[in-house]
Design a protein around this motif. Structure first.
Motif, mmCIF file in Angstrom:
data_model
loop_
_atom_site.group_PDB
_atom_site.id
_atom_site.type_symbol
_atom_site.label_atom_id
_atom_site.label_comp_id
_atom_site.label_asym_id
_atom_site.label_seq_id
_atom_site.Cartn_x
_atom_site.Cartn_y
_atom_site.Cartn_z
ATOM 1 N N PRO B 6 10.938 44.172 73.348
ATOM 2 C CA PRO B 6 12.166 43.150 73.269
ATOM 3 C C PRO B 6 12.204 42.630 74.380
ATOM 4 O O PRO B 6 12.288 43.603 75.506
ATOM 5 C CB PRO B 6 12.797 43.875 72.437
ATOM 6 N N PRO B 7 13.300 42.225 73.940
ATOM 7 C CA PRO B 7 14.033 41.723 75.264
ATOM 8 C C PRO B 7 14.882 42.324 75.761
ATOM 9 O O PRO B 7 15.133 43.582 75.042
ATOM 10 C CB PRO B 7 14.568 40.314 75.204
ATOM 11 N N GLU B 8 14.669 42.669 77.450
ATOM 12 C CA GLU B 8 15.831 43.454 77.740
ATOM 13 C C GLU B 8 16.904 43.178 77.950
ATOM 14 O O GLU B 8 17.602 42.844 77.626
ATOM 15 C CB GLU B 8 15.696 43.751 79.897
ATOM 16 N N PRO B 9 17.940 44.003 77.289
ATOM 17 C CA PRO B 9 19.162 44.155 77.204
ATOM 18 C C PRO B 9 20.995 43.975 78.323
ATOM 19 O O PRO B 9 19.694 44.669 79.181
ATOM 20 C CB PRO B 9 19.620 45.478 76.086
ATOM 21 N N SER B 10 20.824 42.904 77.551
ATOM 22 C CA SER B 10 21.737 42.278 79.404
ATOM 23 C C SER B 10 23.190 42.945 79.018
ATOM 24 O O SER B 10 23.246 41.401 78.137
ATOM 25 C CB SER B 10 20.842 42.106 80.724
ATOM 26 N N ALA B 11 24.361 43.368 80.002
ATOM 27 C CA ALA B 11 25.443 42.302 79.683
ATOM 28 C C ALA B 11 25.930 41.340 80.894
ATOM 29 O O ALA B 11 25.355 41.058 81.931
ATOM 30 C CB ALA B 11 26.510 43.253 80.648
ATOM 31 N N PRO B 12 26.340 40.850 80.457
ATOM 32 C CA PRO B 12 26.766 38.803 80.873
ATOM 33 C C PRO B 12 27.771 38.967 81.843
ATOM 34 O O PRO B 12 28.640 40.005 81.766
ATOM 35 C CB PRO B 12 27.027 37.581 79.455
ATOM 36 N N HIS B 13 28.169 38.174 82.896
ATOM 37 C CA HIS B 13 28.958 38.455 83.905
ATOM 38 C C HIS B 13 29.974 37.649 83.260
ATOM 39 O O HIS B 13 31.244 38.193 84.328
ATOM 40 C CB HIS B 13 28.724 38.388 85.290
ATOM 41 N N VAL B 14 29.897 36.598 82.221
ATOM 42 C CA VAL B 14 31.554 35.297 82.289
ATOM 43 C C VAL B 14 31.328 35.673 80.714
ATOM 44 O O VAL B 14 29.892 35.644 80.044
ATOM 45 C CB VAL B 14 30.497 34.617 82.653
ATOM 46 N N VAL B 15 32.031 36.041 80.234
ATOM 47 C CA VAL B 15 32.120 36.171 79.114
ATOM 48 C C VAL B 15 33.690 35.503 77.726
ATOM 49 O O VAL B 15 34.687 35.784 78.624
ATOM 50 C CB VAL B 15 32.541 37.957 77.877
ATOM 51 N N PRO B 16 33.655 34.093 77.649
ATOM 52 C CA PRO B 16 34.367 33.781 77.302
ATOM 53 C C PRO B 16 35.053 33.835 76.167
ATOM 54 O O PRO B 16 33.938 34.409 74.850
ATOM 55 C CB PRO B 16 34.427 31.874 77.474
ATOM 56 N N CYS B 17 36.308 34.081 75.512
ATOM 57 C CA CYS B 17 36.581 34.646 74.516
ATOM 58 C C CYS B 17 37.529 33.705 73.876
ATOM 59 O O CYS B 17 38.558 33.018 74.447
ATOM 60 C CB CYS B 17 37.715 35.868 74.604
ATOM 61 N N PRO B 18 37.591 32.653 72.660
ATOM 62 C CA PRO B 18 37.934 32.107 72.383
ATOM 63 C C PRO B 18 38.819 32.482 72.062
ATOM 64 O O PRO B 18 39.359 33.351 71.532
ATOM 65 C CB PRO B 18 37.096 30.915 70.617
ATOM 66 N N GLY B 19 40.711 30.937 72.867
ATOM 67 C CA GLY B 19 41.564 31.414 71.695
ATOM 68 C C GLY B 19 42.546 32.412 73.059
ATOM 69 O O GLY B 19 43.099 32.549 72.917
ATOM 70 N N GLY B 20 41.822 33.058 73.850
ATOM 71 C CA GLY B 20 42.123 34.088 74.580
ATOM 72 C C GLY B 20 41.873 33.889 76.004
ATOM 73 O O GLY B 20 40.804 32.414 76.898
ATOM 74 N N PRO B 21 41.550 34.718 76.736
ATOM 75 C CA PRO B 21 40.877 34.765 78.045
ATOM 76 C C PRO B 21 39.341 35.106 78.699
ATOM 77 O O PRO B 21 38.544 34.801 77.554
ATOM 78 C CB PRO B 21 41.218 36.379 78.268
ATOM 79 N N LEU B 22 39.148 35.000 79.750
ATOM 80 C CA LEU B 22 37.475 35.216 80.194
ATOM 81 C C LEU B 22 37.555 35.752 80.604
ATOM 82 O O LEU B 22 37.703 36.503 82.220
ATOM 83 C CB LEU B 22 36.947 34.184 81.043
ATOM 84 N N ARG B 49 43.859 32.194 80.712
ATOM 85 C CA ARG B 49 42.853 30.550 80.530
ATOM 86 C C ARG B 49 44.647 29.598 79.753
ATOM 87 O O ARG B 49 44.176 28.423 79.836
ATOM 88 C CB ARG B 49 42.151 30.493 79.217
ATOM 89 N N CYS B 50 45.251 30.200 78.739
ATOM 90 C CA CYS B 50 46.847 29.967 78.223
ATOM 91 C C CYS B 50 47.211 29.725 79.547
ATOM 92 O O CYS B 50 48.530 28.616 78.493
ATOM 93 C CB CYS B 50 47.059 30.905 76.233
ATOM 94 N N ARG B 51 47.594 30.061 80.493
ATOM 95 C CA ARG B 51 48.475 29.688 81.462
ATOM 96 C C ARG B 51 49.908 30.115 80.944
ATOM 97 O O ARG B 51 51.159 29.714 81.367
ATOM 98 C CB ARG B 51 48.513 28.350 82.160
ATOM 99 N N ARG B 52 50.051 30.969 79.883
ATOM 100 C CA ARG B 52 51.744 31.799 79.983
ATOM 101 C C ARG B 52 51.447 33.381 80.082
ATOM 102 O O ARG B 52 52.394 33.594 79.872
ATOM 103 C CB ARG B 52 51.487 31.671 77.711
ATOM 104 N N THR B 53 50.491 33.427 80.723
ATOM 105 C CA THR B 53 50.569 34.866 81.102
ATOM 106 C C THR B 53 51.689 35.665 82.408
ATOM 107 O O THR B 53 51.953 34.797 82.825
ATOM 108 C CB THR B 53 49.654 35.103 81.913
ATOM 109 N N SER B 54 52.780 36.521 82.023
ATOM 110 C CA SER B 54 53.536 36.981 83.023
ATOM 111 C C SER B 54 52.756 37.011 84.095
ATOM 112 O O SER B 54 53.251 37.774 85.132
ATOM 113 C CB SER B 54 54.958 37.073 82.736
ATOM 114 N N GLU B 55 51.551 37.885 84.392
ATOM 115 C CA GLU B 55 50.491 38.127 85.273
ATOM 116 C C GLU B 55 49.549 37.850 86.335
ATOM 117 O O GLU B 55 48.606 38.176 86.452
ATOM 118 C CB GLU B 55 50.020 39.891 85.174
ATOM 119 N N ALA B 56 50.191 36.491 86.256
ATOM 120 C CA ALA B 56 48.343 35.773 86.917
ATOM 121 C C ALA B 56 48.024 36.388 87.600
ATOM 122 O O ALA B 56 48.477 36.755 88.538
ATOM 123 C CB ALA B 56 49.189 34.713 87.277
#
Ligand code: FES
Ligand SMILES: [Fe+2]
Ligand SMILES: [Fe+2]
Lengths: 359, 78
Positions: B6-22, B49-56
């Motif tokens: 089986p392919p080695e599992p790996s954790a991606p370095h970038v995970v886009p979260c639809p409707g939310g952050p990266l 990514r929504c530009r509404r955060t107060s902790e940019a």
């Protein structure tokens, strides 16, 4: 109390005293634990007369024997036959009640349904990811759907705008039974998970436990905040004040974490907990500052704004996703756990807000 | 034995979260549009990514309060 910016290196854990019983079952159990845990019956005669509150406080007491124990109770009481049998029985009752609520829950409203993706337009509940769906996306959308449908009252909003100082301090004491052991029940899950979910959960837990820095460990941040407010921060110091809804919350999270069979529900619970933390934590921090409470307690909540913005994504999309990739049959349990987390919080918030409104 | 491992599992370095952050895994800091460096203090960070955060530049959960239509990258079928 001395300021404790770090843990005293050799601080031995200080076990709490046994709680004050709230009925005949608690009386019987506390008496047995004090004197002769081996002599405790797995189905004490008092069981038939015990109220839900009596049963839940008793369950909490039995569960705590596996965690930190109690002052004056022998360490090996945790697996005395009567302790194990009674705990099992009380947990079966609790689980049956929670599953009953989940099965008889009100269907999500229109707007909540439309907040779900077209893909997960299936009724919530027994349905799992449809064939071909990416489990992480499915889990995130299904849990988001439950969170969006949650119309329970918000204690954080009340603290932000209206609570008195005494009310805010009461809430902190009541929350302490949960927050002073935050993440510990989830830690019991680690050995029971498939490899990808295990790695992902430990990544989240590493952050909860301070990423190597005890001064940033979340339940220690809460303890430091309580101390700054002049509130006893010893674990379980306020258990005698805890209403039945709090006892149900904490016994549930321990039961889910400690039972291999319930690992799906435990991760669903975690995901819903994280997904309802960021915005309420910001409101709590604002309310505590409005009331002039020490910055240390606000720091606990401010940390959770940023930490849980990450954790909420990891818990549903990455961790529950990885679990369901390996064990798709757990999909309904994941949603059961998530819904239960929201439901238990709504019950507690409703109870406390009603009481405050009446006084 | 002919089965592929089986392919080695790996954790991606970038995970886009639809409707939310990266989500970014394993970065030590993030540089914003003004060139300001923000140290990353956790194993995974969430970039707003929504530009509404107060902790940019970090996500603070505010995207949840946005109506679905305003969310940064809708994840509903058109
Ligand atoms: S993406 Fe979460 S606050 Fe902007
Ligand atoms: Fe936390
Ligand atoms: Fe968290």
């Amino acid at each position: 109390m001395p300021p404790s910016s770090t843990l005293a290196p050799a601080a031995a854990p200080r076990p709490p005293r046994l709680p004050s019983p709230r009925g005949p079952l608690g009386e019987a159990v506390v008496t047995a634990l004090d004197a002769d845990p081996e002599g405790l019956s797995g189905s004490p005669e008092a069981l038939g007369r015990a109220t839900r509150e009596d049963r839940l406080l008793t369950l909490w007491t039995l569960q705590e024997l596996h965690r930190g124990g109690f002052a004056g109770v022998e360490d090996d009481a945790e697996d005395a036959p009567g302790v194990v049998a009674l705990r099992r029985r009380l947990e079966q009752e609790l689980e049956a009640r929670l599953r009953g609520r989940w099965l008889s829950r009100a269907e999500p409203t229109e707007s909540a349904q439309s907040a779900q993706s077209a893909q997960s337009a299936e009724p919530l509940g027994p349905a799992g990811p449809p064939p071909g769906a990416e489990p992480g996306t499915w889990a995130a959308e299904a849990i988001d759907g439950l969170v969006a449908a949650d119309d329970g009252p918000s204690l954080a909003r009340f603290v932000q705008r209206r609570a008195t100082r005494a009310q805010a301090l009461e809430l902190l004491r009541l929350r302490s039974l949960y927050h002073l052991q935050e993440s510990d029940p989830v830690a019991w899950l680690v050995p029971r998970l498939p490899v990808v979910a295990k790695a992902a959960l430990v990544e989240l837990q590493y952050d909860e436990y301070g990423a190597g820095d005890p001064a940033r460990l979340h339940h220690h941040l809460f303890a430091r905040g309580l101390e700054a407010c002049g509130v006893d921060a010893a674990y379980a110091a306020h258990v005698d004040e805890a209403p039945v809804e709090i006892l149900e919350q904490v016994t549930t999270v321990t039961m889910l974490g400690a039972r291999r069979r319930l690992r799906g529900a435990a991760l669903g619970h975690l995901a819903a907990f994280e997904a309802t933390s960021c915005v309420p934590s910001r409101r709590m921090a604002q309310g505590l500052r409005r009331l002039g409470l020490p910055e240390e307690i606000g720091d606990y909540y401010r940390e959770h704004v940023l930490a849980d913005a990450v954790h909420e994504q990891l818990a549903s999309r990455v961790i529950c996703g990885a679990l369901l990739e390996a064990e798709p049959q757990l999909a309904d349990d994941v949603l059961f756990g998530a819904w239960t987390c929201l439901d238990l919080e709504a019950r507690f918030a409703g109870r406390l807000l009603d009481r405050w409104a009446a006084s | 034995m002919s089965a592929e491992p089986p392919p080695e599992p790996s954790a991606p370095h970038v995970v886009p979260c639809p409707g939310g952050p990266l989500l970014l895994r394993g970065v030590s800091s993030v540089r914003d549009a003004d060139g300001v460096e923000h140290p990353a203090r956790r194993p995974v960070v969430a970039l707003c990514r929504c530009r509404r955060t107060s902790e940019a530049p970090w996500c603070d959960g505010t995207h949840r309060l946005l109506a679905h239509a305003q969310a940064p990258t809708g994840h509903r079928a058109p």
